[in-house]
Design an enzyme around this catalytic site. Structure first.
Site, PDB file in Angstrom:
ATOM      1  N   SER A 335      23.484  36.042 -24.122  1.00 41.29           N
ATOM      2  CA  SER A 335      23.723  35.643 -25.499  1.00 41.29           C
ATOM      3  C   SER A 335      24.486  34.546 -25.964  1.00 41.29           C
ATOM      4  CB  SER A 335      23.389  36.711 -26.508  1.00 41.29           C
ATOM      5  OG  SER A 335      23.000  36.804 -27.854  1.00 41.29           O
ATOM      6  N   ASP A 336      24.174  33.673 -26.609  1.00 45.11           N
ATOM      7  CA  ASP A 336      24.600  32.634 -27.170  1.00 45.11           C
ATOM      8  C   ASP A 336      25.242  32.860 -27.539  1.00 45.11           C
ATOM      9  OD1 ASP A 336      26.259  29.922 -27.779  1.00 45.11           O
ATOM     10  OD2 ASP A 336      25.024  29.743 -29.437  1.00 45.11           O
ATOM     11  N   LYS A 337      27.257  32.684 -28.229  1.00 44.99           N
ATOM     12  CA  LYS A 337      28.099  33.712 -29.110  1.00 44.99           C
ATOM     13  C   LYS A 337      27.715  33.016 -30.658  1.00 44.99           C
ATOM     14  CE  LYS A 337      32.360  32.322 -30.186  1.00 44.99           C
ATOM     15  NZ  LYS A 337      32.513  32.734 -31.267  1.00 44.99           N
TER      16      LYS A 337
END
Length: 907
Positions: A335-337
Site C-alpha cells: 500500500s502507498d501511504k
C-alpha cells in the site's frame, strides 16, 4: 542544437547543473526565447505531448471473450453438429457461447487507457516569457529552452530547471509520494539525488501551491519524467489472475479427458462391438456434448458480474471482471501511504506551549474537533497561550479552506490549510479575526530563511509581527517565551525536547512567534526579525492515518495477509505512520538501498521488510515483481502517477477514486470510490466469498455432466438405447446452470472466511476430496437415471416417456444435491434450508421449466418428450432424496474419519 534532447552518459543531469550552465546550454537569456526560435525548436522536436495510446477496438475486446479452452471445445462441438445437420444442437451451443461473450464484453466496458490518462495529467494552457513579454500558450506549444512562469494553482506543463523562485512550493505527491508540498530553490543538487529531493526542478503534471517561480523547459514531450513512467507502463506485462490460471489448467485437463474418453469409446464401439462408424461418431459427439459443462463459462462470468455489483455497493468499482475474485487470493498488500493509508490532508495533531503538550482531535481540513491534555478535554477559554498560538497560525497564513459538497478542501498550501482548520476548531472566525488585525506587509517563505512573517495592526495603534517557520530557523531568534499570558525567558532545552517528542510521532514541527514593533511600522525588514522574538509555541502537523485503516490492517492480518507500506515519503515519517497503524515496521528501508541488491537478495528484503520509503516508480515495480517471484499474490494500492507501473504489474491494482490521479485509476483493475483502505478488506472478503461460491457452482455443475456422459457411455458399452438425447442434455445443462448453479452465486460469506489463511496460488480448483465428491454424485445420478429409464421401459412405457422420466430424475437429483452443495463439509441440517432466498426462487423456476418441458406441445416437439404420470414425478423425487441422504452420510463419515482434513478450506 540537440544539447537538451538527451544527456550523454557521464554528464551531470539538469538538476545537478548551476543555473548559468543550464541557460547557456539552452542558449536562452533572462528575456526568454525569441518567438521565431521557439517555433523553430517546436517544429524540430515536436509538440510537448505524449503519443496517443494504442487502444483495443470493440471487436477485438469482443473476440477476447472467446479465449477459453472450454469455449474452443464448444465451438468444435457446434461445428461438428452443424456438419451433421443437427441444427437445434448447433443453435443451442452457439447461443451459450454468445451469451457468455456478451456478458463479459458488457461488464468489462472499456479497455485500459493508462497512457491516455497520463496525457490528461498535463495542463492545457501555460504562461511563458518570450522576448521579454508574457504569452499564454497551449501547453503542447512549450519548446525546449522556453522560460515558463509559475504561479499558485498552475499545473506545470514541462520538466523545468528553476532559475528564479519566490516562496515557491509545489505539490509533488502524485509523482513522488511526498505528503507535503516541497520548498523549491534554484541551487543545484547531487547528480544521484532522489526525485523528491531535486529542489531545483519542477516536473510536468505537478501543482504549484504557493509562491512564484520561473523555470527553463529542459524536458518536453517524450523527455519528461511523465514520459519515462509512460514508457515504463508500456513495457509492463500484465499478469493473469489466479482464478484464470486455475480455470485454464482445469479446462485443459477436462478437455483432454473428454477427448480421450470419446476416442476410446469410439474405438471400443467400432472395433469391439461392431457398431457402424457413423453411428458411433454421433454417439461420441453426444458424449462430448454431455461431458462439456456448457453452462460453466456463463456461470463463471455471471458469478463474477454479480460480485462486481456487490462490490460496487461497498464502494469498490471493478474495471476488469476476473479481478473481482483475485482479491480473495491476495497474500500481500503493498500500500502507498499518502492518500491511501492516510487521508492526504494535513492536520495539526499536537500543540505545545510552555504549559505542556496538547492533543488536537478532528479529521482533515474540517474545522471540527477538540483539545485534550492527558486524556482530559480542554476549554480554550482557560488557556490564553493556546488561543494566541492558534490566532498566530490564522494571521500568518495565505490559504483558504472551503466546503464543497459536504467536504472541506484547501486552496493553497496544505500546511496552512491545517492551521486554518485548527483555528476553526478553536472557535475563531476567519474573516472577523483577520479584519480586526489587518495585514500591512509580509515576507514570504523562502528556503533560504525558512520562515514566513506578516505585519499587522489592531486599530488601537499597536503594530506586531507574526512569524511561522522551521524550529531551527526561529528558535535562535527568540529570547522570550509566552507563558500564562506573560513574556518569560526562553527555556531552549524544554523546547528542543518537545520537538524531538513530536517528531518521533512522525509530525512535521512548526514554530510560531511574535514581536511588537513601534508605530508607525508599515513594512517588514529582516532586521526586525533577527532577534528579540517571543516564542508562542509549536504545532505538530501530519497527514494522519485514516480512522478506518487501523481496523482494516488488523482484519487483513487476521486473514493471513501481509500489509507492506511502499511510499515516496521520508523514512522517519513512514515508520511513524506504520507504528500508528499497528504494522510491525522493524527496520524501515530507504529504497535507494535496493538498487545494489541482486534478485535473490531483493526477494529476501521484500519478504522481510514492512516499510519501504523514498520509493521511485521503478522501486515499487521491482518490489511487486520480487514478491511475485516468491510466489506471492500481490495487490498494490496507490493514487499517484508514480504508482501506475506497479498498479499495472500487480495481480490486483487498486487505485483511489476520489483523490487518485486518472493515471492510477486507468492502470488499476479496481478503483475505491471512497479512497478508504478499509474498503480493500471488504473487497478481500467479497473476493473470497466469490471464490467459495464459484467452487460450489463448479462442484454442482460437474456431476450433472458426469452423470450424462456416464449414462451415454453405459448405453454404448451395453448396447442400450440412449436414455437421454443430446438436445435433452443441452436443456438440462443450461436450465440447471442458469437457475440452480446461479443461485449459489448469492450464497453469503461463511463465518470464518476472514480467519482463514489465503489459499495457495498453486492450489487446484478442485481438491482431491471435491473430485471424489463429483465422482460419487455422478455415479449415484447415473444409477438413478439408468434405473428409472430401464424400469419405465420394463413397465411398457414408450421411449419418449421413459426418457422424460429420466430427464426429470436427473433434474430432481440436482435440486436435492443443491442443498448438499451449500456446505461442503457441514450438514445440510445446520442451516442449509435458510439464508439464501435465491435457492428457493431458482427451484421454483426450474420446476416451472420442467413442467413446460414435460407438458407443453412446443417443448414436446423440440425435445421429444411426453407427459408423465404422478408416479413418474414421485420416483424422480425419490432419486433426489436418496442422493441427498447419501451425500450427507459421506460428509458425516468424512468429518468423523478425517476431522482435520481442511485442504479444501471449505466450511
Amino acid at each position: 542544437m540537440n544539447v537538451w534532447r538527451s544527456i550523454a552518459p557521464g554528464e551531470r543531469p539538469w538538476h545537478a547543473r548551476p543555473v548559468a550552465e543550464v541557460m547557456a546550454a539552452f542558449e536562452v537569456d533572462a528575456f526568454g526565447l525569441a518567438p521565431q526560435e521557439s517555433a523553430r525548436r517546436l517544429a524540430l522536436h515536436g509538440p510537448n505531448a505524449l503519443p496517443p495510446p494504442q487502444v483495443r477496438s470493440a471487436w477485438r475486446r469482443f473476440l477476447a471473450q472467446f479465449e477459453n479452452v472450454l469455449i474452443y471445445v464448444l465451438l468444435v462441438a457446434a461445428l461438428t453438429t452443424a456438419v451433421l445437420a443437427k441444427w437445434v444442437d448447433t443453435g443451442v451451443i452457439l447461443g451459450v457461447v454468445l451469451i457468455n461473450a456478451i456478458v463479459g464484453f458488457i461488464q468489462e466496458g472499456r479497455a485500459e487507457t493508462a497512457l491516455a490518462a497520463i496525457r490528461g495529467s498535463l495542463p492545457r494552457r501555460t504562461t511563458v516569457l518570450r522576448a521579454g513579454e508574457r504569452h499564454e500558450i497551449a501547453a503542447d506549444a512549450v519548446a525546449p529552452g522556453d522560460l515558463v512562469l509559475l504561479e499558485p494553482g498552475d499545473r506545470i506543463a514541462a520538466d523545468l530547471r528553476l532559475i528564479e523562485t519566490r516562496g515557491l512550493r509545489i505539490d509533488e505527491a502524485s509523482l513522488t509520494g511526498e505528503s507535503v508540498p516541497v520548498d523549491k530553490e534554484t541551487a543545484a543538487v547531487a547528480p544521484d539525488a532522489h526525485l523528491a529531493e531535486r529542489f531545483g526542478m519542477a516536473y510536468a503534471g505537478t501543482l504549484v501551491t504557493q509562491g512564484r517561480g520561473i523555470g527553463v523547459a529542459v524536458g518536453t514531450g517524450l523527455d519528461t519524467e511523465l514520459s519515462r513512467i509512460s514508457a515504463l507502463l508500456e513495457r509492463i506485462e500484465t499478469l493473469t489472475t489466479p482464478l484464470l490460471r486455475q480455470m485454464d489448467v482445469f479446462a485443459r485437463r477436462l478437455s483432454l479427458a473428454i477427448v480421450a474418453a470419446a476416442a476410446l469409446l469410439f474405438a471400443y464401439g467400432s472395433a469391439w462391438r461392431g457398431f457402424a462408424a457413423e453411428d458411433m461418431f454421433l454417439a461420441v459427439v453426444g458424449l462430448a456434448v454431455a461431458a462439456i459443462p456448457e453452462g460453466l463459462p456463463a456461470v463463471l462470468t455471471i458469478v463474477l458480474a454479480i460480485g462486481v455489483q456487490r462490490m460496487a455497493r461497498r464502494n469498490a468499482i471493478v474495471r476488469h471482471l476476473p479481478a473481482v475474485e483475485a482479491l480473495g487470493a491476495v497474500t500481500v498488500i503493498c500500500s502507498d501511504k499518502t492518500g491511501t493509508l492516510t487521508r492526504n490532508e494535513m492536520m495539526v495533531r499536537h500543540l505545545v506551549t510552555a504549559a505542556g503538550r496538547i492533543r488536537v482531535s478532528g479529521s482533515g481540513y474540517a474545522p471540527v474537533g477538540g483539545f485534550s491534555l492527558d486524556g482530559r478535554e480542554l476549554l480554550l477559554d482557560d488557556l490564553p497561550d493556546v488561543e494566541e498560538l492558534v490566532l498566530a497560525g490564522l494571521l500568518c497564513n495565505d490559504a483558504r479552506v472551503v466546503e464543497r459538497d459536504g467536504e472541506w478542501q484547501v486552496e493553497g498550501d496544505p500546511t496552512e490549510g491545517a492551521l486554518l482548520a485548527l483555528a476553526g476548531k478553536a472557535g475563531l472566525d476567519f474573516r472577523q479575526d483577520r479584519e480586526r488585525r489587518p495585514r500591512l506587509d509580509a515576507i514570504p517563505f523562502e528556503p533560504a530563511h525558512r520562515f514566513m512573517a506578516t505585519l499587522h495592526h489592531d486599530f488601537a495603534g499597536h503594530h506586531f509581527v507574526v512569524v511561522k517557520g522551521a524550529v531551527e530557523a526561529l528558535l535562535p531568534r527568540c529570547a522570550l517565551q509566552r507563558s500564562d499570558g506573560q513574556d518569560r525567558p526562553l527555556d531552549a532545552s524544554y523546547w528542543h525536547a518537545q520537538v524531538e517528542a513530536i517528531a518521533a510521532d512522525g509530525d512535521r514541527v512548526l514554530a510560531l512567534a511574535f514581536a511588537t514593533l513601534p508605530p508607525p511600522a508599515a513594512e517588514l525588514n529582516f532586521a526586525d526579525l533577527s532577534e528579540g522574538l517571543t516564542l508562542l509555541g509549536l504545532v505538530g502537523i501530519a497527514d494522519p492515518p485514516r480512522d478506518e485503516a487501523l481496523e482494516a490492517v488488523r482484519r487483513c492480518r487476521d486473514a493471513g495477509i501481509h500489509v507492506k507500506m511502499v511510499t515516496g515519503d521520508h523514512v522517519v515519517t513512514a515508520a511513524a505512520i506504520a507504528r500508528q497503524l499497528g504494522l510491525e515496521a522493524g527496520r524501515a528501508i530507504n529504497c535507494a538501498e535496493l538498487d545494489a541488491l541482486d534478485p535473490p537478495a531483493l526477494r529476501r528484503a521484500a519478504a522481510a521488510t514492512v516499510v519501504f520509503a523514498r520509493a521511485a516508480p521503478e522501486h515499487k515495480l521491482r518490489l511487486v515483481e520480487a514478491l511475485q517471484a516468491d510466489g506471492e499474490v500481490v495487490a498494490m494500492t496507490g493514487d499517484g502517477v508514480n504508482d501506475a507501473p506497479a498498479l499495472k504489474r500487480a495481480d490486483v491494482g487498486v487505485a483511489m477514486g476520489r483523490k487518485g490521479t486518472e493515471v492510477a485509476r486507468e492502470a488499476a483493475e479496481m478503483v475505491l470510490a471512497d479512497d478508504d483502505f478499509a474498503t480493500i478488506a471488504h473487497a478481500v472478503e467479497e473476493g473470497r466469498t466469490i471464490y467459495d461460491n464459484l467452487k460450489k457452482s463448479i462442484l454442482f455443475i460437474l456431476p450433472t455432466n458426469g452423470a450424462e456422459a456416464s449414462v451415454i457411455a453405459v448405453a454404448i458399452l451395453f448396447g442400450i438405447t440412449l436414455p437421454i438425447t443430446p438436445v435433452q442434455i443441452l436443456w438440462v445443462n443450461m436450465i440447471t446452470a442458469v437457475t440452480l448453479a446461479l443461485a449459489l452465486a448469492f450464497e453469503p460469506a461463511e463465518g470464518d472466511l476472514m480467519r482463514r489463511p489465503p489459499r495457495r496460488p498453486d492450489e487446484p480448483l478442485l481438491s482431491r476430496h471435491l473430485v471424489w465428491r463429483v465422482v460419487l454424485v455422478s455415479g449415484l445420478l447415473t444409477l438413478g437415471v439408468m434405473g428409472l429409464f430401464l424400469w419405465q421401459l420394463a413397465q411398457g412405457a414408450s421411449l419418449e416417456i421413459a426418457r422424460t422420466v429420466a430427464v426429470n430424475a436427473l433434474v430432481m437429483g440436482e435440486i436435492f444435491y443443491l442443498f448438499n452443495t451449500r456446505f461442503l463439509r457441514r450438514s445440510v441440517l445446520q442451516g442449509g434450508l435458510r439464508g439464501n432466498r435465491a435457492i428457493w426462487i431458482s427451484i421454483a423456476l426450474l420446476i416451472a421449466a420442467q413442467l413446460a418441458f414435460t407438458y407443453l406441445p412446443p417443448f414436446q416437439l423440440l425435445f421429444a418428450t411426453a407427459p408423465i404420470a404422478l408416479d413418474g414425478w414421485l420416483l424422480s423425487a425419490l432419486v433426489g432424496f436418496v442422493l441427498l441422504l447419501l451425500v450427507e452420510l459421506e460428509k458425516w463419515l468424512l468429518n468423523r474419519w478425517w476431522p482435520n482434513d481442511r485442504k479444501s478450506r471449505a466450511p
